[in-house]
Design an enzyme around this catalytic site. Structure first.
Site, PDB file in Angstrom:
ATOM      1  N   ARG A 102       0.879  -1.182   0.000  1.00 33.56           N
ATOM      2  CA  ARG A 102       0.000   0.000   0.000  1.00 33.56           C
ATOM      3  C   ARG A 102       0.903   1.215   0.000  1.00 33.56           C
ATOM      4  NH1 ARG A 102      -5.280   1.124   3.572  1.00 33.56           N
ATOM      5  NH2 ARG A 102      -6.071  -0.056   1.802  1.00 33.56           N
ATOM      6  N   HIS A 129      -7.291   1.083  -6.577  1.00 42.81           N
ATOM      7  CA  HIS A 129      -7.458   0.155  -5.456  1.00 42.81           C
ATOM      8  C   HIS A 129      -8.078  -1.131  -6.024  1.00 42.81           C
ATOM      9  CE1 HIS A 129      -7.653  -1.288  -1.507  1.00 42.81           C
ATOM     10  NE2 HIS A 129      -8.510  -0.465  -0.941  1.00 42.81           N
ATOM     11  N   GLN A 132      -9.933  -3.835  -3.865  1.00 44.66           N
ATOM     12  CA  GLN A 132     -11.240  -3.346  -3.449  1.00 44.66           C
ATOM     13  C   GLN A 132     -12.260  -3.574  -4.570  1.00 44.66           C
ATOM     14  OE1 GLN A 132     -12.103  -1.848  -0.336  1.00 44.66           O
ATOM     15  NE2 GLN A 132     -14.098  -2.340  -1.205  1.00 44.66           N
ATOM     16  N   ASP A 224     -17.302   7.131  -1.166  1.00 43.20           N
ATOM     17  CA  ASP A 224     -16.050   6.951  -0.415  1.00 43.20           C
ATOM     18  C   ASP A 224     -15.750   8.274   0.287  1.00 43.20           C
ATOM     19  OD1 ASP A 224     -13.599   6.032   0.534  1.00 43.20           O
ATOM     20  OD2 ASP A 224     -12.547   6.257  -1.371  1.00 43.20           O
ATOM     21  N   CYS A 264     -16.249   1.568   0.412  1.00 46.46           N
ATOM     22  CA  CYS A 264     -15.084   0.694   0.642  1.00 46.46           C
ATOM     23  C   CYS A 264     -14.685   0.665   2.110  1.00 46.46           C
ATOM     24  CB  CYS A 264     -13.921   1.163  -0.215  1.00 46.46           C
ATOM     25  SG  CYS A 264     -13.441   2.861   0.134  1.00 46.46           S
ATOM     26  N   ARG A 292     -13.644  -8.794   0.740  1.00 46.30           N
ATOM     27  CA  ARG A 292     -12.215  -8.558   0.470  1.00 46.30           C
ATOM     28  C   ARG A 292     -11.437  -9.863   0.658  1.00 46.30           C
ATOM     29  NH1 ARG A 292      -9.992  -3.342   0.867  1.00 46.30           N
ATOM     30  NH2 ARG A 292      -8.061  -4.473   0.442  1.00 46.30           N
TER      31      ARG A 292
HETATM   32  N1   CP Z   1     -11.172  -0.437   2.142  1.00 43.60           N
HETATM   33  C1   CP Z   1      -9.917  -0.528   2.589  1.00 43.60           C
HETATM   34  O1   CP Z   1      -8.951  -0.712   1.830  1.00 43.60           O
HETATM   35  O2   CP Z   1      -9.805  -0.397   3.943  1.00 43.60           O
HETATM   36  P1   CP Z   1      -8.436  -0.248   4.772  1.00 43.60           P
HETATM   37  O3   CP Z   1      -7.888   1.122   4.433  1.00 43.60           O
HETATM   38  O4   CP Z   1      -8.838  -0.364   6.195  1.00 43.60           O
HETATM   39  O5   CP Z   1      -7.499  -1.316   4.343  1.00 43.60           O
HETATM   40  N1  NVA Z   2      -9.953   6.693  -1.035  1.00 51.23           N
HETATM   41  C1  NVA Z   2      -9.568   6.182   0.251  1.00 51.23           C
HETATM   42  C2  NVA Z   2      -9.760   4.712   0.310  1.00 51.23           C
HETATM   43  C3  NVA Z   2      -9.413   4.068   1.618  1.00 51.23           C
HETATM   44  C4  NVA Z   2      -9.569   2.586   1.596  1.00 51.23           C
HETATM   45  C5  NVA Z   2      -8.125   6.545   0.523  1.00 51.23           C
HETATM   46  O1  NVA Z   2      -7.278   6.441  -0.382  1.00 51.23           O
HETATM   47  O2  NVA Z   2      -7.823   6.958   1.655  1.00 51.23           O
END
Ligand code: CP
Ligand code: NVA
Length: 307
Positions: A102, A129, A132, A224, A264, A292
């Protein structure tokens, strides 16, 4: 499949096959349990940002398949700061059997994949993502079935989650629409790519400002956070711009009767999504989060070529 970096890298058939595999693994898990497909395999998980779902679902996905996962926090790795990404990729490739990362900058996940000799999975970047989106598509197909012409509508910021949802919708032949404020459009390169995919699958893409117009005939309303990780310094400004894009009971009532509401997560309750809707009859946010796990098991099993 060498890496899993973007849903747009795969054909519609490959994505559907992955979704079918996820369904099979999910049934199996709730039946007699998953076989030890990944016994002896270790997934290295690199995080530059916080996470609940991605961290725990990947860890549990590995455990359910009798493998193991190693969590590497932002402080430990210092991706591109303490050490060059190309060096991290080559060192880790000798220790673990696959990596999930990530990152802030999408270029960093591409760089990891370029230098890694083991599979790399994108656990979210500033661009997309994809894991997701796989869980989202799984949730949508569980509700409405396969091969249906659906209208998927995103309301809010044209962010990383919107990009992957748009691409997977186009791949699966669903119509995709988004309503977002000016200056918060989906990146132009992602839209160009979506148009190319949509031209092949017959999916219709619509880009709007008015959320009410966007949700008309929606089977799926998706939202989101208004401020993604890494954009915290913009949050005061964003909190002023986005309130007309809140997904609330009134907006949901303007969509199809059996519309599902997705997010998400993490949700900022009563900002982008009201409590009433998050906990209401149309919401699928928790089954979506749980999916997920099943989607990621399918991705891992494919990358390791064991299913
Ligand atoms: N939706 C998602 O990726 O959640 P986290 O940021 O908690 O991993
Ligand atoms: N758009 C959000 C998604 C988190 C899972 C972010 O990038 O923070």
């Amino acid at each position: 499949m060498k890496h899993f970096l973007a849903v747009s890298d795969y054909s519609s058939q490959e994505i559907q096959d992955l979704l079918d595999l996820a369904i099979r693994l999910k049934k199996e898990y709730f039946g007699r349990g998953n076989p030890p497909l990944l016994k002896g395999k270790v997934l290295g998980m690199i995080f530059q940002k916080p996470s609940l779902r991605t961290r725990v679902s990947f860890d549990m996905a590995m455990r359910h398949l009798s493998g193991d996962a190693l969590y590497l926090s932002p402080n430990e790795i210092g991706l591109g700061k303490r050490e060059a990404i190309a060096d991290i990729a080559r060192v880790l490739s000798g220790y673990v059997h696959a990596m999930m990362a990530r990152v802030f900058d999408h270029a960093h996940i591409l760089e990891l994949a370029k230098w890694s000799s083991v599979p790399v999975v994108n656990g979210l970047s500033d661009y997309n993502h994809p894991c997701q989106a796989m869980a989202d598509a799984l949730t949508i197909q569980e509700k409405f079935g396969k091969g249906k012409k659906l209208n998927v509508t995103f309301v809010g910021d044209g962010n990383n989650v919107a990009v992957s949802l748009m691409h997977i919708s186009a791949k699966l032949g669903w119509n995709f629409s988004i309503a977002n404020p000016e200056d918060y459009d989906i990146r132009a390169d992602a839209v160009t790519l979506a148009k190319k995919i949509a031209a092949e699958t017959g999916s219709k893409l619509t880009f709007l400002r008015d959320p009410h117009e966007a949700v008309r005939s929606a089977h799926v309303i998706y939202t989101d956070t208004w401020t993604s990780m890494g954009q915290e310094e913009e949050s005061v400004k964003r909190e002023k711009v986005f309130p007309p894009y809140q997904v609330n009971a009134r907006l949901v009532s303007e969509a199809e009767k059996d519309v599902i509401v997705m997010h998400c997560l993490p949700a900022h309750r009563n900002h982008e999504l009201t409590d009433e809707v998050a906990d209401g009859q149309h919401s699928v946010i928790f089954p979506q989060a749980h999916n997920r796990l099943h989607a990621e098991k399918a991705i891992l099993a494919r990358l390791f070529e064991v299913a």
